[in-house]
Design a protein around this motif. Structure first.
Motif, short mmCIF file in Angstrom:
data_model
loop_
_atom_site.label_atom_id
_atom_site.label_comp_id
_atom_site.label_asym_id
_atom_site.label_seq_id
_atom_site.Cartn_x
_atom_site.Cartn_y
_atom_site.Cartn_z
N THR A 5 46.06 80.98 72.60
CA THR A 5 45.53 81.71 71.45
C THR A 5 44.68 82.87 71.96
OG1 THR A 5 45.44 79.69 70.13
CG2 THR A 5 44.10 81.54 69.37
N THR A 7 42.66 86.45 70.64
CA THR A 7 42.20 87.24 69.49
C THR A 7 41.34 88.39 69.96
OG1 THR A 7 40.18 85.97 69.14
CG2 THR A 7 42.16 85.19 68.00
N MET A 9 38.99 90.81 67.48
CA MET A 9 38.61 91.25 66.14
C MET A 9 37.19 91.81 66.19
SD MET A 9 40.16 88.02 63.99
CE MET A 9 39.49 86.77 65.10
N PRO A 65 37.12 83.54 66.31
CA PRO A 65 37.93 83.08 65.18
C PRO A 65 37.52 81.74 64.58
CG PRO A 65 39.14 82.82 67.21
CD PRO A 65 37.89 83.56 67.56
#
Length: 156
Positions: A5, A7, A9, A65
């Motif tokens: 995973t 991410t 952001m 997240p």
């Protein structure tokens, strides 16, 4: 996070002192903003910059997240209010106004956003918080009803 995973952001938060009171005086800003940065770090987010002026704050983070935007803002506002009141950094009771703005950015925009947040005092010599906030909403093409914006006290 689960293996595999990935991410990235980046989120800017903008929120005001309750009733837009100018309670975040220069002599306490660094202490309050450092405390807020610590809350962000404890929540596993990346604190990039926290700054503002006497009546509002801007925060830029790398969002982890595992925690929602709303939970993150709630924790920052709650914990920092408790800190300010416990340390008696402001006369009377300090509180943040309800609501907030949340705006996302790509990695290539971080320098621009960082510099914008760092230069809040200079920026607000030219533009009110109301004008700034409405400009954010327009730039991000967000529909809004002026009845539900912050309680602006600048007469505009």
């Amino acid at each position: 996070m689960k293996p595999g995973t990935f991410t990235q952001m980046y989120v800017q938060f903008v929120f005001a002192v309750k009733n837009r009171e100018a309670l975040l005086h220069k002599n306490i800003q660094s202490r309050v903003f450092e405390y807020m940065s610590g809350i962000i770090t404890e929540m596993k987010h990346k604190s990039i910059v926290v700054n503002g002026v006497a009546d509002h704050a801007h925060i830029l983070i790398g969002l982890h997240p595992s925690t929602s935007v709303s939970d993150t803002v709630y924790a920052i506002k709650r914990s920092s209010s408790l800190f300010i009141n416990k340390e008696k950094l402001c006369p009377g009771k300090f509180a943040w106004q309800e609501g907030y703005g949340s705006f996302t950015y790509g990695r290539s925009q971080l320098d621009t956003v960082y510099n914008y947040i760092i230069n809040q005092e200079k920026h607000h010599k030219k533009m009110s918080f109301r004008e700034e906030y409405i400009q954010f909403l327009k730039n991000f093409e967000l529909e809004y009803d002026e009845r539900f914006l912050f309680d602006f006290m600048d007469g505009v």
